[in-house]
Design a protein around this motif. Sequence first.
Motif, PDB file in Angstrom:
ATOM      1  N   SER A  95      30.527 -49.769 -19.349  1.00  0.00           N
ATOM      2  CA  SER A  95      30.434 -50.124 -20.766  1.00  0.00           C
ATOM      3  C   SER A  95      31.797 -50.100 -21.448  1.00  0.00           C
ATOM      4  N   ASN A  96      31.937 -50.960 -22.460  1.00  0.00           N
ATOM      5  CA  ASN A  96      33.101 -50.874 -23.331  1.00  0.00           C
ATOM      6  C   ASN A  96      32.963 -49.632 -24.202  1.00  0.00           C
ATOM      7  N   ASP A  97      34.073 -49.110 -24.683  1.00  0.00           N
ATOM      8  CA  ASP A  97      34.083 -47.920 -25.523  1.00  0.00           C
ATOM      9  C   ASP A  97      33.817 -48.322 -26.975  1.00  0.00           C
ATOM     10  N   LEU A  98      32.544 -48.493 -27.289  1.00  0.00           N
ATOM     11  CA  LEU A  98      32.154 -48.951 -28.619  1.00  0.00           C
ATOM     12  C   LEU A  98      32.511 -47.949 -29.703  1.00  0.00           C
ATOM     13  N   ILE A 102      34.639 -48.710 -33.036  1.00  0.00           N
ATOM     14  CA  ILE A 102      34.014 -48.524 -34.346  1.00  0.00           C
ATOM     15  C   ILE A 102      34.837 -47.574 -35.213  1.00  0.00           C
ATOM     16  N   ASP A 103      35.418 -46.562 -34.606  1.00  0.00           N
ATOM     17  CA  ASP A 103      36.249 -45.619 -35.356  1.00  0.00           C
ATOM     18  C   ASP A 103      37.494 -46.265 -35.957  1.00  0.00           C
ATOM     19  N   THR A 104      37.890 -47.431 -35.446  1.00  0.00           N
ATOM     20  CA  THR A 104      39.072 -48.127 -35.979  1.00  0.00           C
ATOM     21  C   THR A 104      38.708 -49.136 -37.070  1.00  0.00           C
ATOM     22  N   ALA A 125      25.013 -46.487 -25.710  1.00  0.00           N
ATOM     23  CA  ALA A 125      26.401 -46.063 -25.926  1.00  0.00           C
ATOM     24  C   ALA A 125      26.580 -45.452 -27.311  1.00  0.00           C
ATOM     25  N   LEU A 126      25.960 -46.049 -28.304  1.00  0.00           N
ATOM     26  CA  LEU A 126      26.118 -45.549 -29.673  1.00  0.00           C
ATOM     27  C   LEU A 126      25.322 -44.282 -29.932  1.00  0.00           C
TER      28      LEU A 126
END
Length: 167
Positions: A95-98, A102-104, A125-126
Motif C-alpha cells: 500500500s501507499n502511505d496514505l 494526508i498529513d501534508t 490503511a486509514l
Amino acid sequence: MMLKRSFAPVVDERTRVLILGSLPGEASLAQGQYYAHRQNRFWSLVGDVIGANLRDMPYTDRLETLLTHRIGLWDVIAEARREGSLDSRIRDHASNDLITLIDTLPNLVAVAFNGGTAAKIGMRALSARPSVIACLILPSSSPAHAAMPYVDKLRAWETLRGWLPVE
C-alpha cells in the motif's frame, strides 16, 4: 506476473478532496497518465462534477484543472503483481502511505475512493488512525464496471461537490 507501480500523487496544499484509485491499468502505465484508457469514465465524471471538459484537454492541463478545483489524485496501491488491468488480478500488493500524504494536506476534508478495491484497501490503511476526514466510496469509473449506467455513476460522483469550494 509483472510488478506494476503507481504514479506520484497529484496534490498541493490547496487540495480539499483526494480521489484514490487502486493501481493504474495497462493503458495508464503505457502512457504514464492517470486514467488513460479511453473507455475509463474518470475524466468525464470529474469534468461533469466541476463543469470542465477534461476529456478534451491535454493531460497536463487536466491535472492543473483538478488542482485548481482543489482535487488531488493518487492510488492506494504502491506496487503489486498483476496480469492485465483488472483489480481482481492484483496480487502481493504493497500500500501507499496514505496517512503520511494526508498529513501534508492541511485543507483536506474528504477522501473519495474510485471503486470497491480502492475503498477496501484504502479504508484499511486509514483505519490505523481515525480522523475527521470524510471517506466516500464512489462507483468505479473503470470500463470493467460498465454495467452501471453513466447517469447513475455521475449521480454518485456529484456528491463530491459538497466537499469542494463554491466557485
